[in-house]
Design a protein around this motif. Structure first.
Motif, mmCIF file in Angstrom:
data_model
loop_
_atom_site.group_PDB
_atom_site.id
_atom_site.type_symbol
_atom_site.label_atom_id
_atom_site.label_comp_id
_atom_site.label_asym_id
_atom_site.label_seq_id
_atom_site.Cartn_x
_atom_site.Cartn_y
_atom_site.Cartn_z
ATOM 1 N N GLU A 87 -4.643 -33.763 58.610
ATOM 2 C CA GLU A 87 -4.847 -35.208 58.694
ATOM 3 C C GLU A 87 -4.400 -35.714 60.063
ATOM 4 O O GLU A 87 -3.324 -35.381 60.545
ATOM 5 N N TYR A 91 -9.489 -34.791 60.800
ATOM 6 C CA TYR A 91 -10.041 -35.993 60.174
ATOM 7 C C TYR A 91 -8.998 -37.087 60.233
ATOM 8 O O TYR A 91 -7.803 -36.838 60.276
ATOM 9 N N ARG A 92 -9.484 -38.314 60.267
ATOM 10 C CA ARG A 92 -8.605 -39.457 60.484
ATOM 11 C C ARG A 92 -7.661 -39.689 59.306
ATOM 12 O O ARG A 92 -6.458 -39.790 59.478
ATOM 13 N N LEU A 100 -14.339 -33.930 53.395
ATOM 14 C CA LEU A 100 -13.457 -34.246 54.519
ATOM 15 C C LEU A 100 -14.108 -33.705 55.784
ATOM 16 O O LEU A 100 -14.611 -32.570 55.788
ATOM 17 N N HIS A 101 -14.096 -34.498 56.826
ATOM 18 C CA HIS A 101 -14.699 -34.115 58.093
ATOM 19 C C HIS A 101 -14.155 -32.757 58.547
ATOM 20 O O HIS A 101 -12.951 -32.559 58.619
ATOM 21 N N CYS A 102 -15.048 -31.822 58.821
ATOM 22 C CA CYS A 102 -14.747 -30.498 59.370
ATOM 23 C C CYS A 102 -14.120 -29.509 58.385
ATOM 24 O O CYS A 102 -13.773 -28.402 58.770
#
Length: 167
Positions: A87, A91-92, A100-102
Motif C-alpha cells: 500500500e 497502489y494508493r 488491486l492495481h498491479c
C-alpha cells in the motif's frame, strides 16, 4: 514437546525473505506434521476460516496477531508477508474488494483457486534449500525472475495446472 496451545508453538519458523503469508503458514503446518487446512482448524478452530480467501491480500488482524504471538515474529515482519505491505507503493489505498492495481488476482471461490494469480520461478524453487513462494511473484509487472532471468510461470508447463502451492 510443548502443545500447540502453548504460547510459542514447538515449530515457530520465521518468514523467509519476501515470503508470502500463505506459504509461511503452509510451512508452519507441515513443520507440525499437518496439512494446512487441518493445522488451521486445530489452531484457530473451524469457525475461523482462512483458506476461503486470498489470505496474502485479506489476512485478518486476528491471524496476524496469532502468528506474532505463536512464532515470536515481530508484527511488522508478519505484516510484510502480506500484499497489503505494498500500500502506497504499488497502489494508493488498500481495498478489500475488487482488483488491486498491479496485484495478480487468485480468483478464489470457497477454497478453490480459479485463477492463475501466483507466479513462480521453477529454478528458484528448485535451488532453494527451503522452497517458498515470494511476495514479488504476485506483482503483475514482474514477469521475469531477476535471479535466473527466465520468465515466471503461473502453471505447470506440462500439465497446465495452477502454481504448485504445497498442501
Amino acid at each position: 514437546m510443548r502443545r500447540l496451545s502453548s504460547t510459542i508453538w514447538p515449530i515457530h519458523y520465521k518468514p523467509l525473505p519476501d515470503e508470502l503469508l500463505s506459504c509461511w503458514l503452509v510451512r508452519l503446518a507441515h513443520g507440525h506434521g499437518m496439512k494446512a487446512q487441518t493445522f488451521c482448524n486445530v489452531i484457530f478452530g473451524s469457525q475461523r476460516q482462512i483458506w476461503n480467501r486470498d489470505i496474502d491480500r485479506l489476512a485478518p488482524k486476528w491471524l496476524m496477531d496469532e502468528l506474532t504471538n505463536r512464532t515470536g515474529t515481530p508484527p511488522e515482519i508478519v505484516f510484510k508477508t502480506t500484499l497489503r505491505a505494498y500500500e502506497g507503493t504499488l497502489y494508493r489505498r488498500f481495498r478489500s474488494a475488487g482488483p488491486l492495481h498491479c496485484i495478480l488476482v487468485l480468483q478464489m471461490y470457497h477454497r478453490k483457486r480459479n485463477g492463475y494469480g501466483l507466479q513462480f520461478c521453477p529454478q528458484c524453487l528448485g535451488s532453494d534449500s527451503i522452497p517458498y513462494f515470494r511476495k514479488q511473484w504476485r506483482i503483475a509487472l514482474n514477469t521475469v525472475c531477476t535471479t535466473h532471468r527466465k520468465m515466471l510461470l503461473d502453471r505447470c508447463s506440462s500439465a497446465g495446472r495452477r502454481s504448485p502451492f504445497i498442501d
